[in-house]
Design a protein around this motif. Structure first.
Motif, PDB file in Angstrom:
ATOM      1  N   VAL A 352    -122.580  58.505  33.534  1.00  0.00           N
ATOM      2  CA  VAL A 352    -121.565  59.111  34.386  1.00  0.00           C
ATOM      3  C   VAL A 352    -120.735  57.994  34.990  1.00  0.00           C
ATOM      4  O   VAL A 352    -121.257  57.017  35.515  1.00  0.00           O
ATOM      5  N   GLY A 353    -119.424  58.138  34.923  1.00  0.00           N
ATOM      6  CA  GLY A 353    -118.536  57.091  35.407  1.00  0.00           C
ATOM      7  C   GLY A 353    -117.951  57.386  36.773  1.00  0.00           C
ATOM      8  O   GLY A 353    -118.360  58.316  37.468  1.00  0.00           O
ATOM      9  N   GLY A 354    -116.955  56.599  37.150  1.00  0.00           N
ATOM     10  CA  GLY A 354    -116.354  56.690  38.474  1.00  0.00           C
ATOM     11  C   GLY A 354    -115.071  57.480  38.523  1.00  0.00           C
ATOM     12  O   GLY A 354    -114.360  57.432  39.517  1.00  0.00           O
ATOM     13  N   THR A 355    -114.769  58.223  37.466  1.00  0.00           N
ATOM     14  CA  THR A 355    -113.554  59.024  37.418  1.00  0.00           C
ATOM     15  C   THR A 355    -113.927  60.497  37.519  1.00  0.00           C
ATOM     16  O   THR A 355    -115.001  60.900  37.081  1.00  0.00           O
ATOM     17  N   TYR A 356    -113.045  61.310  38.108  1.00  0.00           N
ATOM     18  CA  TYR A 356    -113.309  62.749  38.115  1.00  0.00           C
ATOM     19  C   TYR A 356    -112.084  63.527  37.667  1.00  0.00           C
ATOM     20  O   TYR A 356    -110.948  63.124  37.909  1.00  0.00           O
ATOM     21  N   GLU A 357    -112.345  64.633  36.997  1.00  0.00           N
ATOM     22  CA  GLU A 357    -111.297  65.528  36.505  1.00  0.00           C
ATOM     23  C   GLU A 357    -110.954  66.535  37.590  1.00  0.00           C
ATOM     24  O   GLU A 357    -111.821  66.992  38.338  1.00  0.00           O
ATOM     25  N   HIS A 358    -109.684  66.927  37.652  1.00  0.00           N
ATOM     26  CA  HIS A 358    -109.276  67.874  38.696  1.00  0.00           C
ATOM     27  C   HIS A 358    -107.968  68.551  38.330  1.00  0.00           C
ATOM     28  O   HIS A 358    -107.214  68.067  37.477  1.00  0.00           O
ATOM     29  N   VAL A 359    -107.701  69.661  38.980  1.00  0.00           N
ATOM     30  CA  VAL A 359    -106.421  70.358  38.876  1.00  0.00           C
ATOM     31  C   VAL A 359    -105.762  70.320  40.247  1.00  0.00           C
ATOM     32  O   VAL A 359    -106.382  70.692  41.253  1.00  0.00           O
ATOM     33  N   ASP A 360    -104.522  69.838  40.302  1.00  0.00           N
ATOM     34  CA  ASP A 360    -103.740  69.816  41.532  1.00  0.00           C
ATOM     35  C   ASP A 360    -102.571  70.779  41.406  1.00  0.00           C
ATOM     36  O   ASP A 360    -102.045  70.996  40.299  1.00  0.00           O
ATOM     37  N   LEU A 361    -102.134  71.326  42.534  1.00  0.00           N
ATOM     38  CA  LEU A 361    -101.044  72.298  42.572  1.00  0.00           C
ATOM     39  C   LEU A 361     -99.855  71.728  43.342  1.00  0.00           C
ATOM     40  O   LEU A 361    -100.043  71.032  44.349  1.00  0.00           O
ATOM     41  N   GLN A 362     -98.649  72.033  42.889  1.00  0.00           N
ATOM     42  CA  GLN A 362     -97.440  71.547  43.559  1.00  0.00           C
ATOM     43  C   GLN A 362     -97.105  72.455  44.739  1.00  0.00           C
ATOM     44  O   GLN A 362     -96.744  73.621  44.560  1.00  0.00           O
ATOM     45  N   PHE A 363     -97.190  71.916  45.955  1.00  0.00           N
ATOM     46  CA  PHE A 363     -96.855  72.675  47.155  1.00  0.00           C
ATOM     47  C   PHE A 363     -95.344  72.803  47.328  1.00  0.00           C
ATOM     48  O   PHE A 363     -94.846  73.702  48.002  1.00  0.00           O
ATOM     49  N   ASP A 364     -94.620  71.881  46.753  1.00  0.00           N
ATOM     50  CA  ASP A 364     -93.164  71.863  46.863  1.00  0.00           C
ATOM     51  C   ASP A 364     -92.626  71.188  45.610  1.00  0.00           C
ATOM     52  O   ASP A 364     -93.383  70.570  44.852  1.00  0.00           O
ATOM     53  N   GLN A 365     -91.322  71.302  45.392  1.00  0.00           N
ATOM     54  CA  GLN A 365     -90.655  70.630  44.269  1.00  0.00           C
ATOM     55  C   GLN A 365     -91.234  71.062  42.926  1.00  0.00           C
ATOM     56  O   GLN A 365     -91.290  70.281  41.977  1.00  0.00           O
ATOM     57  N   ALA A 366     -91.684  72.318  42.839  1.00  0.00           N
ATOM     58  CA  ALA A 366     -92.295  72.794  41.604  1.00  0.00           C
ATOM     59  C   ALA A 366     -91.240  73.177  40.578  1.00  0.00           C
ATOM     60  O   ALA A 366     -90.053  73.304  40.875  1.00  0.00           O
ATOM     61  N   ARG A 367     -91.679  73.402  39.355  1.00  0.00           N
ATOM     62  CA  ARG A 367     -90.781  73.839  38.293  1.00  0.00           C
ATOM     63  C   ARG A 367     -90.473  75.334  38.404  1.00  0.00           C
ATOM     64  O   ARG A 367     -89.356  75.764  38.136  1.00  0.00           O
ATOM     65  N   ASN A 368     -91.471  76.111  38.792  1.00  0.00           N
ATOM     66  CA  ASN A 368     -91.295  77.549  38.967  1.00  0.00           C
ATOM     67  C   ASN A 368     -90.205  77.810  40.016  1.00  0.00           C
ATOM     68  O   ASN A 368     -90.262  77.282  41.125  1.00  0.00           O
ATOM     69  N   PRO A 369     -89.197  78.639  39.704  1.00  0.00           N
ATOM     70  CA  PRO A 369     -88.088  78.850  40.647  1.00  0.00           C
ATOM     71  C   PRO A 369     -88.520  79.476  41.966  1.00  0.00           C
ATOM     72  O   PRO A 369     -87.831  79.317  42.974  1.00  0.00           O
ATOM     73  N   GLU A 370     -89.655  80.183  41.969  1.00  0.00           N
ATOM     74  CA  GLU A 370     -90.177  80.735  43.222  1.00  0.00           C
ATOM     75  C   GLU A 370     -91.094  79.761  43.946  1.00  0.00           C
ATOM     76  O   GLU A 370     -91.684  80.112  44.977  1.00  0.00           O
ATOM     77  N   ASN A 371     -91.215  78.526  43.393  1.00  0.00           N
ATOM     78  CA  ASN A 371     -92.101  77.525  44.000  1.00  0.00           C
ATOM     79  C   ASN A 371     -93.473  78.152  44.256  1.00  0.00           C
ATOM     80  O   ASN A 371     -93.983  78.174  45.369  1.00  0.00           O
ATOM     81  N   ILE A 372     -94.061  78.646  43.186  1.00  0.00           N
ATOM     82  CA  ILE A 372     -95.171  79.591  43.216  1.00  0.00           C
ATOM     83  C   ILE A 372     -96.328  79.168  44.120  1.00  0.00           C
ATOM     84  O   ILE A 372     -96.892  79.986  44.853  1.00  0.00           O
ATOM     85  N   PHE A 373     -96.679  77.889  44.142  1.00  0.00           N
ATOM     86  CA  PHE A 373     -97.867  77.478  44.886  1.00  0.00           C
ATOM     87  C   PHE A 373     -97.576  77.128  46.339  1.00  0.00           C
ATOM     88  O   PHE A 373     -98.459  76.638  47.056  1.00  0.00           O
ATOM     89  N   ALA A 374     -96.354  77.391  46.789  1.00  0.00           N
ATOM     90  CA  ALA A 374     -96.100  77.309  48.223  1.00  0.00           C
ATOM     91  C   ALA A 374     -96.818  78.453  48.942  1.00  0.00           C
ATOM     92  O   ALA A 374     -97.050  78.393  50.153  1.00  0.00           O
ATOM     93  N   ASN A 375     -97.197  79.479  48.174  1.00  0.00           N
ATOM     94  CA  ASN A 375     -97.893  80.647  48.723  1.00  0.00           C
ATOM     95  C   ASN A 375     -99.404  80.410  48.675  1.00  0.00           C
ATOM     96  O   ASN A 375     -99.978  80.231  47.599  1.00  0.00           O
ATOM     97  N   PRO A 376    -100.093  80.435  49.826  1.00  0.00           N
ATOM     98  CA  PRO A 376    -101.539  80.135  49.832  1.00  0.00           C
ATOM     99  C   PRO A 376    -102.372  81.148  49.056  1.00  0.00           C
ATOM    100  O   PRO A 376    -103.403  80.786  48.475  1.00  0.00           O
ATOM    101  N   ASP A 377    -101.946  82.423  49.038  1.00  0.00           N
ATOM    102  CA  ASP A 377    -102.689  83.412  48.260  1.00  0.00           C
ATOM    103  C   ASP A 377    -102.650  83.088  46.775  1.00  0.00           C
ATOM    104  O   ASP A 377    -103.655  83.255  46.059  1.00  0.00           O
ATOM    105  N   VAL A 378    -101.507  82.616  46.305  1.00  0.00           N
ATOM    106  CA  VAL A 378    -101.377  82.291  44.885  1.00  0.00           C
ATOM    107  C   VAL A 378    -102.190  81.049  44.551  1.00  0.00           C
ATOM    108  O   VAL A 378    -102.817  80.976  43.484  1.00  0.00           O
ATOM    109  N   ARG A 379    -102.199  80.090  45.453  1.00  0.00           N
ATOM    110  CA  ARG A 379    -103.019  78.888  45.211  1.00  0.00           C
ATOM    111  C   ARG A 379    -104.483  79.282  45.059  1.00  0.00           C
ATOM    112  O   ARG A 379    -105.160  78.863  44.114  1.00  0.00           O
TER     113      ARG A 379
END
Length: 614
Positions: A352-379
């Motif tokens: 096991v190494g010192g790196t970890y895999e993860h998924v991060d969400l864009q709170f702002d400046q997203a590609r989705n025109p509704e800035n989808i992950f600005a909404n906490p329910d969607v996150r």
């Protein structure tokens, strides 16, 4: 501009970067080194080099810093124990006062750049200006000037602003050194006075791979030709806070060291470490040759090291079997471990190494025109669909068996002091199992009508391709429309406004610093690629900077970890399995849990069948 990697579980965590001792004592290397003329070896890495400035948010990637570590000397580095080693053959640093915290850095006389120019206070002052951003134009936001296709600054970037793209934030690291340092009379030292105590002061400045040549920056920025005149111009601009000159200097510092093949201007590869970049072919390889001007303790044994870029792990194994490369540390898969078992004349280490895999969400400046992950329910809804356990069972456990583990903390590494307490309190158990129905309900109540999620990942990495497919299938069942934003230049796009909505990658540890995790989450931090902002996280990042009590540090980290899960910042998946395979024709090779992993003592490597020139 962006890039990074993350810390490991030895004590707590350290600095992160985006992810690619002499045997016996793990201490200072190089005392017995002797260059063997004509000797050469080839190592492989899964991503191409693209920047000799790993201090910027654009260049801060493992693929770059592996190389920069070997070509840019500095005051300290980690061995593979891991412990911090002071590189006294380059220079020294002294804690002059604890109140106020005052530190003097001195470059030794006779230490030169590869073009023969002495390394001195001008180089240190430029590093301070860049890493502190104390002279930056206030309130300037560079995001609107970043190309969403490449991650680089556009031609429209204003020429009259001072902006060093180092991600320094007020109240942490060099953001605590707002006073211009004092220069010694002999021009070899600078003295830094901190605005407040800083627990990780020893890691704040000048590790291997950090200090860039001030004269090269100034010659490009100010149109000068003489090296000494250029260095003096940097000092004058800093001393007088000359905004016009500093704007040009900061632009050059940000940009001139970004190149994807051998630059026409050979000065851009000016080095101070044991190696210098001597050849660089786009998307194929970079070749390092022993630096004849290097006079430090970590002198090269092998005259030439070529690093080939091989994104496909099985192709890297094949190259090792064919004798085309000597060292590989590929993205591990079950097929990799099986393939390595059939190769003679190699040594393989899997753990096991010192790196970890993860998924991060864009709170702002997203590609989705509704800035989808600005909404906490969607996150929260999206994170509930991430099939963490399935990814672990199908893609990771076949590699290292029962040692494969999920990671349930954004801050603590599994096994570290505080990890179990943090996990018990942070709410990560909400994502232990996929919850499609719960995700669907949250998505429906959010009111979001455009459910497209463009997921950025390394499209030339087979394991990430498989991870993307599993995430896409699961999230789409809940009503999301996950689209493929995979790209070979994924790391250059991280943190780029409008480029994607969510990202899948790994953070790799670079130090054991108590505070370095804050760069991922503090408002405006160099590794905060999600445009996330939480006032309490910002407060904690400042409080922990001046906190020297280990128990109090741990409590602050546990609190921060809980807040990050409450905010649905993103979700951690697994600790990386690390597989290193080494040909028997190379000795003294060992990997470290910290970046730059297998390259940490490349100056110590030796070949057993070197062809020498008479």
């Amino acid at each position: 501009m962006k890039r990074f990697s993350i810390a490991v579980g030895l004590t707590a965590v350290g600095a992160l970067v985006i992810s690619g001792c002499a045997p016996g004592d793990g201490g200072d290397a190089g005392d017995d080194s002797g260059l063997v003329e004509g000797s050469s070896i080839t190592a492989a890495w899964n991503q191409a080099f693209y920047s000799m400035n790993g201090n910027t948010s654009f260049g801060n990637a493992t693929a770059n810093n592996n190389i920069n570590y070997l070509v840019l000397d500095g005051f300290n580095y980690y061995n593979n124990t891991p412990e911090l080693v002071q590189n006294t053959s380059f220079g020294t640093y002294e804690l002059v006062s604890e109140d106020p915290l005052t530190v003097t850095y001195t470059v030794n006389e006779g230490v030169n750049w590869s073009d023969g120019t002495p390394i001195d206070a001008a180089d240190l002052m430029l590093t301070w200006a860049a890493l502190s951003r104390a002279l930056d134009t206030p309130d300037f936001d560079p995001n609107e000037f970043t190309d969403p296709e490449t991650g680089e600054f556009t031609d429209a970037f204003p020429e009259d602003v001072v902006f060093f793209n180092s991600g320094a934030t007020q109240g942490s690291r060099f953001g605590l050194v707002t006073q211009t340092p004092e220069i010694s009379e002999d021009g070899q030292s600078i003295t830094l006075t901190y605005d407040a105590p800083y627990v990780d002061w020893e890691l704040a400045f000048g590790s291997l791979g950090t200090i860039l040549p001030a004269h090269v920056v100034a010659k490009n920025a100010l149109g000068l030709e003489d090296n000494e005149e250029a260095k003096q111009a940097v000092l004058d601009a800093i001393d007088s806070e000359d905004a016009a000159s500093l704007a040009s200097v900061s632009s050059a510092w940000n940009n001139i060291f970004n190149f994807t093949e051998m630059p026409e201007d050979s000065e851009l590869v000016t080095a101070s470490g044991p190696y210098i970049i001597s050849d660089f072919v786009a998307d194929q390889y970079v070749t390092l040759t022993a630096n004849p001007e290097y006079s430090g303790d970590n002198a090269a044994n092998i005259e030439e090291i070529t690093v080939r870029f091989i994104p496909d792990p099985l192709a890297a194994v094949q190259a090792l079997e064919n004798g085309e490369v000597d060292i590989i540390q590929p993205q591990a898969t079950a097929d990799i471990t099986t393939a390595l078992e059939g190769i003679e004349g190699i040594t393989v280490d899997a753990s096991v190494g010192g790196t970890y895999e993860h998924v991060d969400l864009q709170f702002d400046q997203a590609r989705n025109p509704e800035n989808i992950f600005a909404n906490p329910d969607v996150r929260e809804a999206f994170l509930k669909t991430i099939p963490r356990q399935e990814i672990l069972e199908t893609l990771i456990r076949p590699i290292i068996g029962d040692e494969a583990i999920l990671r349930d903390s954004q801050i603590f590494v599994p096994g570290a002091d505080g990890y179990e307490e943090a996990v018990a309190a942070n709410g990560s158990d909400a994502y232990n199992d996929v919850d499609i129905e719960g995700a669907r309900q949250l998505l429906e109540q959010s009111g979001v009508t455009n459910t497209e999620v463009c997921l950025l990942y390394a499209s030339n990495n087979p394991r990430r391709v498989n991870e993307f497919a599993l995430i896409q299938q699961s999230a789409n069942e809940a009503g999301f429309n996950v689209t493929d934003c995979g790209a070979e230049n994924w790391s250059a796009l991280l943190g780029t406004p409008g480029a994607y909505d969510a990202s899948l990658f790994g953070w790799q540890s670079t130090s054991l610093g108590v505070t370095d995790w804050t760069a991922n989450f503090v408002t405006g931090g160099i590794n905060n690629l999600s445009f996330y902002s939480n006032s309490r996280i910002d407060e904690i990042s400042q409080e922990i900077s001046s906190e020297f009590d280990p128990e109090a540090q741990k409590e602050l980290q546990i609190e921060a970890d809980r807040i990050l899960f409450e905010d649905a910042f993103g979700v951690t998946i697994f600790q990386f399995p690390e597989v290193t395979a080494i040909s028997d024709r190379v000795t003294n090779v060992s990997s470290s849990i910290l970046a730059p992993t297998v390259f940490w003592n490349a100056w110590d490597w030796e070949v057993t069948d070197a062809d020498t020139e008479e």
